[in-house]
Write an enzyme that holds these catalytic residues in place. Structure first.
Site, mmCIF file in Angstrom:
data_model
loop_
_atom_site.group_PDB
_atom_site.id
_atom_site.type_symbol
_atom_site.label_atom_id
_atom_site.label_comp_id
_atom_site.label_asym_id
_atom_site.label_seq_id
_atom_site.Cartn_x
_atom_site.Cartn_y
_atom_site.Cartn_z
ATOM 1 C CB CYS C 96 29.697 8.951 2.418
ATOM 2 S SG CYS C 96 30.559 9.259 0.895
ATOM 3 C CG HIS C 113 28.394 12.109 -0.993
ATOM 4 N ND1 HIS C 113 28.101 13.452 -0.944
ATOM 5 C CD2 HIS C 113 29.756 12.024 -1.004
ATOM 6 C CE1 HIS C 113 29.221 14.147 -0.922
ATOM 7 N NE2 HIS C 113 30.238 13.311 -0.965
ATOM 8 C CG HIS C 115 32.017 14.861 -5.226
ATOM 9 N ND1 HIS C 115 33.379 14.643 -5.216
ATOM 10 C CD2 HIS C 115 31.576 14.478 -3.997
ATOM 11 C CE1 HIS C 115 33.736 14.140 -4.047
ATOM 12 N NE2 HIS C 115 32.659 14.024 -3.285
ATOM 13 C CD GLU C 142 4.629 21.119 -12.204
ATOM 14 O OE1 GLU C 142 4.187 22.243 -11.890
ATOM 15 O OE2 GLU C 142 3.963 20.066 -12.059
ATOM 16 C CG HIS C 199 31.964 17.759 -0.152
ATOM 17 N ND1 HIS C 199 32.468 17.267 1.024
ATOM 18 C CD2 HIS C 199 31.689 16.687 -0.900
ATOM 19 C CE1 HIS C 199 32.503 15.940 0.978
ATOM 20 N NE2 HIS C 199 32.038 15.565 -0.184
#
Lengths: 236, 236, 236, 236
Positions: C96, C113, C115, C142, C199
């Protein structure tokens, strides 16, 4: 004088001593969501003593010193011979005590009561389908093999066997469940558990490890059954 | 000079001191998914002091030194007499503070605010069926017995009683909820909780243990109610 | 010679040092089910250095010594000026990394990141309803207030604001997402997150605490949105 | 005499020694709900020895001293050459042992068996739609990249690849699964897992880290698949 409190009955360095094991089990059951909000309880019988978790307390915070001890000479003794030989100040024994005793009278070594939502949902789904007096039934799931064939038999249930757990109706006062629990125990002499509609489940076993793992296997099956119902898959 | 910060108010070796208990409760509530992403909060009243968690911080990482302390001479004093006697540098007190105070003015000892998804979903399901302004109602579930009958009464609700939790509409600014929260408290004088539509719930109790276990029992009931709805089972 | 490994860059007794914080965050994200099976990753920028979790490892077991360090003189420098000044032997930096850099170039201090299944399900539900190029939208909850109004603005989103998270299409190789991620960042200059269809999600923030709590708030909203969809409740 | 028990085979200060790693993995799997109620198991092969968790015990409480050790000279040796060189008193090796051996004979370094409810539900959904004998198939989900392309290939599956996990029918006795498991392994030479209908899954990998992360990735995909099914989203 300290001896009169019988504190020695709940002081042990052995992690498997009932006064240490009950708090540890209650912490696990709290993590599993079984004894949320002071609900549920656990009791262990060792020799002629019964160790009982207190009522109305945060189950994940129970300490050994909070444990009640009841003398239980033999199952055949009249109930009047049973008496608390240790009562922690300011606490009351679990309201489930008469129900735990019903299991101990039939040879159990540990008894567990949970408010598991999966157990409650299963009683509601059976209610919907079969009406009162029904029992939960499931077959052809591997986890069934985690449940013994019964008190009068040896070994565990098989994959193709049908597991049956009777369901009794709830009552406003927990102790009033005792009669119908005992009746269910007589009608289903091989069961190690009784579901209580809209309430939860009572599970017992020969010892703490068996009671706990049987309770886990049943909860697994109840959760699976609810998910199967959502997906339109039959239980039998 | 250190004394002027009133740090001594939040330093204690007692795990049940409010400045130790609030961080511990927040850690538990984080595990339960109730105070995700800095949401929610907890406050404890002890003697004439109110201890408040800070706003906008990671709730599982709160330390005793982050706790605000507000003097609260008596409920009858005018609000102008209340003032912060400890303000941790760089932090703001929970935006829920006016709502917590509304509970303390009515005798509570601990007040909890969560963003529990089960609470939010219940407010949405009630809105869908009954429209705005309605309250959540459920009966015939054992866990209802975890909720007291009310401030003006003794004992807990019974299995056949109907638990009613009022629902108020959310407002853009949390402090603007105070008026409708207080109105709901007056309309439902026996309630220990108020749901806020699309937001979460405020729960209070006589002390931290009661507030927490009542919050757990309510959350259990909300989760069960959502699952019952999915399975087509009515709440009453 | 040890100095050449630049081990000193990842040795610190400060729990908030990036080389200590990344392993701690990854453990938390594992508990939340966000980085199951070596998926996902985390990166922190401090001063002119970027600390990056390794690729393809068990995220709950990462140690400080496994952290990569990349020099990042200024966002304006050409990418060729960036180089790894610490590479743990036998490991590769997170796939990433180019996506994390895109966030750092725009001023972020931490990039995450995951999943998360809730994120993935939301991208599938939007796909079903709106077709490609759509974004996830929700309002009147909220928890939306846990997301900042945007890089070019101050303060947080309000209860009645609509939160919009763009969704980009997945690509076979993670680094190939960079172009469409950057395009989404330009089209939605105020977003702090981009969903990747089938993803997961990229979330960033000014610092680790903000990135983490924004990620929690978003995940809360995705979970709520999926449950709302199951219950037939609209998101807007 | 102590040496005859071969206790030295399970005593090590290295946390990655199989006798330490199996208890640690079982604790994690218990937390994940994979080995509830004594179900499931784990086995590691190192050099010519196979370490096996005991059968019918609480998986979160296993200790190094409970581990069985089996000599496994080479895959080509006849099974009669294999024998237990360490048998903890009062315990039985996991009933899954023949199934674990089938994986080790094909080069695996670690083999895991879980009763994951997501795995069980997936086998039921496939049965419902495709009948018996089918396999689970999913494509276009990033997490598929957590599964290797196969024993005879290099690298991991791609995003657009279809992951296929064969499903075999359950048998009353676990060891009787061996034949159909081996048949599935031959029909799907690249698979690292076999689902067992109404039972769970067997997953293996080149080493413990790979077996565990592959098991996590598969469980993630099964959970996602069940949720997708509930939402009316196709798997392919």
């Amino acid at each position: 004088m300290q001896r009169e409190d019988n504190d020695h009955l709940v002081i042990s360095s052995d992690p498997n001593h009932p006064a240490n094991l009950i708090p540890e089990l209650c912490r696990k059951f709290y993590q599993l969501g079984w004894v949320t909000g002071t609900g549920g309880g656990t009791s262990i019988k060792q020799d002629n003593l019964i160790y009982i978790a207190p009522s109305g307390v945060q189950k994940e915070l129970i300490k050994s010193e909070n444990i009640f001890v009841l003398s239980f000479p033999t199952p055949k003794y009249p109930p009047s011979d049973r008496k608390y030989i240790r009562k922690p100040m300011g606490l009351k024994p679990s309201a489930c005590t008469p129900l735990f005793l019903a299991a101990f009278e039939r040879g159990a070594g540990c008894s567990i009561h949970t408010h598991s939502q999966w157990a409650v949902l299963v009683t509601l789904l059976v209610e919907k389908v079969h009406g009162k007096g029904a029992c939960f039934e499931i077959s052809n799931v591997e986890q069934i093999k985690g449940i013994p064939r019964g008190r009068t038999k040896t070994g565990m249930l098989g994959f193709h066997d049908t597991l049956r757990i009777p369901i009794i109706e709830n009552t406003p006062f927990e102790e009033d469940l005792t009669g119908s629990l005992e009746k269910a125990m007589e009608e289903y002499p091989d069961t190690y558990a009784v579901l209580v509609r809209r309430h939860g489940i009572y599970v017992w076993g020969d010892n703490p490890a068996k009671a706990k793992t049987q309770c886990e296997s049943l909860d697994y099956l109840f959760q699976l059954a609810v998910e199967m119902h959502k997906l339109g898959l039959p239980w039998i």
